[in-house]
Structure formats: structure tokens, C-alpha cells
Design a protein around this motif. Structure first.
Motif, short mmCIF file in Angstrom:
data_model
loop_
_atom_site.label_atom_id
_atom_site.label_comp_id
_atom_site.label_asym_id
_atom_site.label_seq_id
_atom_site.Cartn_x
_atom_site.Cartn_y
_atom_site.Cartn_z
N MET A 1 0.84 -1.18 0.00
CA MET A 1 0.00 0.00 0.00
C MET A 1 0.89 1.25 0.00
O MET A 1 1.80 1.36 0.81
N THR A 2 0.62 2.18 -0.91
CA THR A 2 1.41 3.42 -0.96
C THR A 2 0.78 4.44 -0.03
O THR A 2 -0.43 4.51 0.12
N LYS A 3 1.64 5.21 0.59
CA LYS A 3 1.13 6.24 1.50
C LYS A 3 0.61 7.43 0.71
O LYS A 3 1.03 7.70 -0.42
N ASN A 4 -0.34 8.13 1.31
CA ASN A 4 -0.89 9.33 0.68
C ASN A 4 0.13 10.45 0.80
O ASN A 4 0.70 10.66 1.88
N PRO A 5 0.35 11.20 -0.29
CA PRO A 5 1.30 12.31 -0.20
C PRO A 5 0.76 13.42 0.70
O PRO A 5 -0.45 13.62 0.80
N LYS A 6 1.68 14.10 1.37
CA LYS A 6 1.32 15.25 2.19
C LYS A 6 1.58 16.49 1.35
O LYS A 6 2.70 16.70 0.88
N ILE A 7 0.54 17.28 1.16
CA ILE A 7 0.66 18.50 0.36
C ILE A 7 0.30 19.68 1.23
O ILE A 7 -0.74 19.69 1.89
N THR A 8 1.17 20.68 1.24
CA THR A 8 0.92 21.92 1.97
C THR A 8 0.72 23.03 0.95
O THR A 8 1.55 23.22 0.06
N ILE A 9 -0.37 23.74 1.10
CA ILE A 9 -0.70 24.83 0.19
C ILE A 9 -0.69 26.13 0.97
O ILE A 9 -1.34 26.24 2.01
N ILE A 10 0.07 27.09 0.47
CA ILE A 10 0.16 28.39 1.11
C ILE A 10 -0.72 29.36 0.33
O ILE A 10 -0.45 29.67 -0.82
N GLY A 11 -1.79 29.80 0.97
CA GLY A 11 -2.73 30.72 0.35
C GLY A 11 -4.05 30.03 0.06
O GLY A 11 -4.09 29.05 -0.66
N ALA A 12 -5.14 30.56 0.63
CA ALA A 12 -6.46 29.95 0.48
C ALA A 12 -7.39 30.79 -0.38
O ALA A 12 -8.59 30.82 -0.17
N GLY A 13 -6.81 31.46 -1.37
CA GLY A 13 -7.62 32.17 -2.35
C GLY A 13 -8.15 31.18 -3.36
O GLY A 13 -8.10 29.96 -3.16
N THR A 14 -8.63 31.67 -4.49
CA THR A 14 -9.26 30.80 -5.48
C THR A 14 -8.29 29.76 -6.03
O THR A 14 -8.70 28.64 -6.34
N GLY A 15 -7.02 30.07 -6.13
CA GLY A 15 -6.04 29.08 -6.59
C GLY A 15 -5.76 28.05 -5.51
O GLY A 15 -5.73 26.84 -5.77
N GLY A 16 -5.57 28.50 -4.28
CA GLY A 16 -5.21 27.61 -3.18
C GLY A 16 -6.30 26.67 -2.75
O GLY A 16 -6.08 25.47 -2.58
N TYR A 17 -7.51 27.19 -2.55
CA TYR A 17 -8.57 26.29 -2.07
C TYR A 17 -9.00 25.29 -3.13
O TYR A 17 -9.34 24.16 -2.80
N VAL A 18 -8.94 25.67 -4.40
CA VAL A 18 -9.29 24.72 -5.46
C VAL A 18 -8.23 23.61 -5.52
O VAL A 18 -8.55 22.42 -5.64
N ALA A 19 -6.95 23.99 -5.41
CA ALA A 19 -5.87 22.99 -5.40
C ALA A 19 -6.02 22.06 -4.20
O ALA A 19 -5.83 20.85 -4.31
N ALA A 20 -6.37 22.62 -3.05
CA ALA A 20 -6.54 21.83 -1.83
C ALA A 20 -7.66 20.80 -1.99
O ALA A 20 -7.51 19.63 -1.64
N LEU A 21 -8.78 21.25 -2.52
CA LEU A 21 -9.92 20.35 -2.70
C LEU A 21 -9.58 19.23 -3.68
O LEU A 21 -9.88 18.06 -3.42
N ARG A 22 -8.94 19.58 -4.79
CA ARG A 22 -8.63 18.56 -5.79
C ARG A 22 -7.60 17.56 -5.24
O ARG A 22 -7.73 16.35 -5.45
N ALA A 23 -6.59 18.06 -4.57
CA ALA A 23 -5.58 17.16 -3.99
C ALA A 23 -6.22 16.22 -2.98
O ALA A 23 -5.91 15.02 -2.95
N ALA A 24 -7.12 16.75 -2.16
CA ALA A 24 -7.81 15.91 -1.17
C ALA A 24 -8.69 14.86 -1.86
O ALA A 24 -8.73 13.70 -1.44
N GLN A 25 -9.37 15.27 -2.93
CA GLN A 25 -10.20 14.32 -3.68
C GLN A 25 -9.36 13.19 -4.27
O GLN A 25 -9.84 12.07 -4.40
N LEU A 26 -8.11 13.49 -4.60
CA LEU A 26 -7.21 12.49 -5.17
C LEU A 26 -6.48 11.67 -4.10
O LEU A 26 -5.65 10.83 -4.43
N GLY A 27 -6.81 11.93 -2.83
CA GLY A 27 -6.27 11.11 -1.76
C GLY A 27 -5.12 11.69 -0.97
O GLY A 27 -4.58 11.03 -0.08
N ALA A 28 -4.72 12.91 -1.25
CA ALA A 28 -3.61 13.51 -0.50
C ALA A 28 -4.07 13.97 0.88
O ALA A 28 -5.25 14.26 1.10
N GLU A 29 -3.10 14.04 1.77
CA GLU A 29 -3.32 14.65 3.09
C GLU A 29 -2.95 16.11 2.91
O GLU A 29 -1.79 16.44 2.63
#
Length: 156
Positions: A1-29
Motif C-alpha cells: 500500500m502506498t502512503k498518501n502524499p502530504k501536500i501543503t498549500i500556502i494561500g487559500a484564495g481561489t487558486g489555493g482552495y481549489v488545489a486543496a480540494l482537488r488534492a484531497a479528492q485524489l487522496g492527498a493529506e
């Protein structure tokens, strides 16, 4: 089993929150760091509030010119307190929707100012003190700054 990647996003504007949601949907922490408000400038102060005010002003303008089409009225008043309240409600509803989606997808939001220490370490200055975030990947989505065109009289 592969571990989920940890992704840190700096900035919760339209670019940041969309990236966060998509990364989470793809299984990232996902950890999302924001120093001010979820949704950034566009959602809270720029695009969305402006569109709300433009919509209201367009409606007001149409009503004002309705007499030429046979629509008559005695008095037309613009209540700026209600206009601003409506604009604020639109912003609040949209920010609430983004916050709901982030929570639903288990995105951890950290309120504070981020500083990248190295490719796998971010320091966050919060009200409670400094926190260190260990990460596999960093996405920088800190937005932009306004630059005024060099046009005489633009400040007016």
C-alpha cells in the motif's frame, strides 16, 4: 500500500482552495495555510463583492429607466445599508460554502503566516505560536498585488 502524499498549500484564495480540494479528492493529506480569510481577495473583497454591487446597480439603472417602457413609480430610493448587507451576505454564503467543502474533504486549515524552511518543511506563525508542517510537496498560491497603470490621473 502506498502512503498518501502530504501536500501543503500556502494561500487559500481561489487558486489555493481549489488545489486543496482537488488534492484531497485524489487522496492527498492536505494542509492549507491562510493568513487572512478563506477565499482570498477575490471572494472576500474583489471579484465577488464587485459583481454583487454591479448586479444591484444594473437593476437600479433598469428600474430608473423603466418609465420609458410604461412602468411608472412614485419614488425610487437606493438604501445603501441594505445594498452592503446584501453584498456581505453573498460573500458570507460563498465563503461558508468553500469552508464546508474543505471540511468535507478533510483539508486541515491553518490560520497563520507561512515561511518555507526547505522543500519539505514549512513554518507557520499562528496566534498560538509557531507550528512546523512536514510535507512532501508545497504549492504556493499567495495571489497577486495590484499594479496601477502609469496613466495620468488614475489615482482619481
Amino acid at each position: 500500500m502506498t502512503k498518501n502524499p502530504k501536500i501543503t498549500i500556502i494561500g487559500a484564495g481561489t487558486g489555493g482552495y481549489v488545489a486543496a480540494l482537488r488534492a484531497a479528492q485524489l487522496g492527498a493529506e492536505v494542509k492549507l495555510i491562510e493568513k487572512d480569510k478563506i477565499g482570498g481577495i477575490c471572494l472576500n473583497f474583489g471579484c465577488i463583492p464587485t459583481k454583487s454591487l454591479v448586479h444591484i446597480s444594473n437593476n437600479y439603472s433598469q428600474i430608473k429607466s423603466a418609465n420609458r417602457y410604461g412602468i411608472e413609480y412614485k419614488e425610487l430610493k437606493l438604501n445603501m445599508k441594505k445594498v452592503i448587507k446584501n453584498k456581505n451576505n453573498v460573500v458570507k454564503q460563498l465563503v461558508g460554502g468553500v469552508e464546508f467543502l474543505l471540511k468535507k474533504h478533510d483539508v486541515k486549515v491553518i490560520k497563520g503566516t507561512a515561511q518555507i524552511i526547505d522543500k519539505n518543511l514549512v513554518s507557520v506563525e499562528t496566534q498560538e505560536g509557531n507550528k512546523t508542517v512536514d510535507t512532501d510537496y508545497i504549492i504556493i498560491a499567495t495571489g497577486s498585488k495590484i499594479k496601477k497603470a502609469p496613466i495620468k490621473g488614475i489615482e482619481q
